[in-house]
Write a protein that holds these residues in place. Structure first.
Motif, mmCIF file in Angstrom:
data_model
loop_
_atom_site.group_PDB
_atom_site.id
_atom_site.type_symbol
_atom_site.label_atom_id
_atom_site.label_comp_id
_atom_site.label_asym_id
_atom_site.label_seq_id
_atom_site.Cartn_x
_atom_site.Cartn_y
_atom_site.Cartn_z
ATOM 1 N N ASP A 87 33.061 48.511 35.468
ATOM 2 C CA ASP A 87 32.115 47.490 35.923
ATOM 3 C C ASP A 87 32.362 46.115 35.302
ATOM 4 O O ASP A 87 31.621 45.164 35.553
ATOM 5 N N GLU A 88 33.444 46.016 34.512
ATOM 6 C CA GLU A 88 33.870 44.712 33.965
ATOM 7 C C GLU A 88 35.132 44.215 34.679
ATOM 8 O O GLU A 88 35.794 43.289 34.235
ATOM 9 N N ILE A 89 35.464 44.894 35.800
ATOM 10 C CA ILE A 89 36.676 44.561 36.557
ATOM 11 C C ILE A 89 36.296 44.009 37.927
ATOM 12 O O ILE A 89 35.446 44.555 38.626
ATOM 13 N N LEU A 90 36.960 42.916 38.303
ATOM 14 C CA LEU A 90 36.835 42.340 39.647
ATOM 15 C C LEU A 90 38.200 42.449 40.315
ATOM 16 O O LEU A 90 39.182 41.921 39.795
ATOM 17 N N VAL A 91 38.265 43.154 41.440
ATOM 18 C CA VAL A 91 39.516 43.304 42.189
ATOM 19 C C VAL A 91 39.451 42.399 43.413
ATOM 20 O O VAL A 91 38.491 42.460 44.189
ATOM 21 N N VAL A 92 40.449 41.541 43.566
ATOM 22 C CA VAL A 92 40.483 40.584 44.676
ATOM 23 C C VAL A 92 41.522 41.067 45.690
ATOM 24 O O VAL A 92 42.668 41.324 45.329
ATOM 25 N N HIS A 93 41.096 41.220 46.944
ATOM 26 C CA HIS A 93 42.014 41.784 47.946
ATOM 27 C C HIS A 93 41.763 41.213 49.333
ATOM 28 O O HIS A 93 40.716 40.635 49.617
ATOM 29 N N ASP A 94 42.747 41.424 50.200
ATOM 30 C CA ASP A 94 42.647 41.028 51.603
ATOM 31 C C ASP A 94 41.717 42.007 52.323
ATOM 32 O O ASP A 94 41.692 43.191 52.005
ATOM 33 N N GLU A 95 40.961 41.505 53.279
ATOM 34 C CA GLU A 95 39.999 42.340 54.009
ATOM 35 C C GLU A 95 40.134 42.124 55.515
ATOM 36 O O GLU A 95 39.859 41.040 56.021
ATOM 37 N N LEU A 96 40.563 43.169 56.210
ATOM 38 C CA LEU A 96 40.771 43.112 57.661
ATOM 39 C C LEU A 96 39.463 42.921 58.439
ATOM 40 O O LEU A 96 39.450 42.319 59.506
ATOM 41 N N ASP A 97 38.372 43.466 57.910
ATOM 42 C CA ASP A 97 37.112 43.475 58.648
ATOM 43 C C ASP A 97 36.293 42.190 58.478
ATOM 44 O O ASP A 97 35.145 42.128 58.900
ATOM 45 N N ILE A 105 31.569 39.262 48.314
ATOM 46 C CA ILE A 105 31.624 40.017 47.065
ATOM 47 C C ILE A 105 30.899 41.336 47.277
ATOM 48 O O ILE A 105 29.961 41.414 48.054
ATOM 49 N N LYS A 106 31.387 42.366 46.605
ATOM 50 C CA LYS A 106 30.819 43.695 46.792
ATOM 51 C C LYS A 106 30.982 44.467 45.493
ATOM 52 O O LYS A 106 31.997 44.324 44.816
ATOM 53 N N SER A 107 29.997 45.276 45.152
ATOM 54 C CA SER A 107 30.112 46.138 43.974
ATOM 55 C C SER A 107 30.152 47.580 44.448
ATOM 56 O O SER A 107 29.299 48.005 45.232
ATOM 57 N N GLY A 108 31.167 48.313 44.000
ATOM 58 C CA GLY A 108 31.319 49.710 44.394
ATOM 59 C C GLY A 108 31.723 49.848 45.853
ATOM 60 O O GLY A 108 32.142 48.896 46.492
ATOM 61 N N ASP A 125 39.246 56.592 38.530
ATOM 62 C CA ASP A 125 38.355 57.733 38.745
ATOM 63 C C ASP A 125 36.905 57.280 38.943
ATOM 64 O O ASP A 125 35.965 57.941 38.521
ATOM 65 N N THR A 126 36.744 56.132 39.584
ATOM 66 C CA THR A 126 35.409 55.617 39.899
ATOM 67 C C THR A 126 35.536 54.531 40.971
ATOM 68 O O THR A 126 36.589 53.916 41.118
ATOM 69 N N LYS A 127 34.431 54.318 41.689
ATOM 70 C CA LYS A 127 34.365 53.222 42.669
ATOM 71 C C LYS A 127 33.556 52.063 42.108
ATOM 72 O O LYS A 127 33.288 51.078 42.792
ATOM 73 N N ALA A 128 33.154 52.175 40.830
ATOM 74 C CA ALA A 128 32.159 51.265 40.244
ATOM 75 C C ALA A 128 32.710 49.922 39.770
ATOM 76 O O ALA A 128 32.163 49.320 38.868
ATOM 77 N N PHE A 129 33.793 49.447 40.366
ATOM 78 C CA PHE A 129 34.286 48.111 40.033
ATOM 79 C C PHE A 129 33.844 47.148 41.133
ATOM 80 O O PHE A 129 33.387 47.557 42.198
ATOM 81 N N HIS A 130 33.964 45.857 40.866
ATOM 82 C CA HIS A 130 33.537 44.824 41.817
ATOM 83 C C HIS A 130 34.735 44.375 42.645
ATOM 84 O O HIS A 130 35.871 44.429 42.182
#
Length: 191
Positions: A87-97, A105-108, A125-130
């Motif tokens: 939960d201290e990680i922000l992943v920045v990525h391309d989004e088709l939708d 911005i989205k969490s989990g 082993d979790t979806k709990a990153f931003h």
């Protein structure tokens, strides 16, 4: 809760630099430039790392050099080393939708078919990153997705994507400090 690690997803190498799939890299590079950080190859983290200071917070930036589908290995290695929680990680990525020009911005949440996210969820082993999702639009034909993300956007799309990156950079301090409601209000009302 503050963000201690920002990861831009993308593919390494000059050949991929201008592709839609690399908007995560573009964001991290722009952020490093804004806060005078410099990327260095870090073999033990399977990526390039920069450190920046955003008023009151020291943040690491990571561009994995493992290729998109194995991004999680790189993220896991640096998170373990510096004892950074998901939960201290922000992943920045391309989004088709999401349309070009829009950032959300989205969490989990799930991976939505994004292989970089899929591998990150598996490795951590979790979806709990931003996530900071940068819209690139959709080719309208599912069979064209792989080809679409591995090509450069049109000039018009690129301008819109750069606007979304710029909007996101303007609210980065809020993101770092975990003020996601405020950031969402700013980014999500742009449509």
């Amino acid at each position: 809760m503050t963000i201690r690690l920002i990861v831009g997803l993308g593919n390494p190498g000059k050949g991929y630099q201008s592709y839609r799939h690399n908007v995560g890299f573009w964001f991290c590079e722009a952020l490093a430039h804004l806060y005078t950080g410099h990327f260095k190859k870090e073999a033990k983290f399977l990526g390039e790392v920069a450190q920046i200071n955003i008023p009151g917070c020291s943040v690491r930036l990571l561009k994995p050099t493992t290729f998109m589908n194995c991004s999680g290995q790189s993220i896991q290695s640096i998170a373990n080393f510096y004892q950074i929680n998901a939960d201290e990680i922000l992943v920045v990525h391309d989004e088709l939708d999401i349309s070009p020009g829009i950032a959300k911005i989205k969490s989990g949440g799930g991976h939505g078919g994004h292989n970089g996210l899929r591998d990150t969820i598996k490795a951590l082993d979790t979806k709990a990153f931003h996530r900071l999702r940068i819209g690139i639009g959709h080719p309208d034909d599912k069979s064209q997705v792989a080809n679409f993300v591995l090509h450069a956007p049109s000039k018009g799309e690129l301008e819109k994507i750069q606007d979304a990156l710029s909007d996101s950079l303007q609210v980065i301090e809020g993101m770092i400090k975990g003020n996601f409601d405020k950031v969402m209000k700013t980014l999500h009302t742009k449509e």
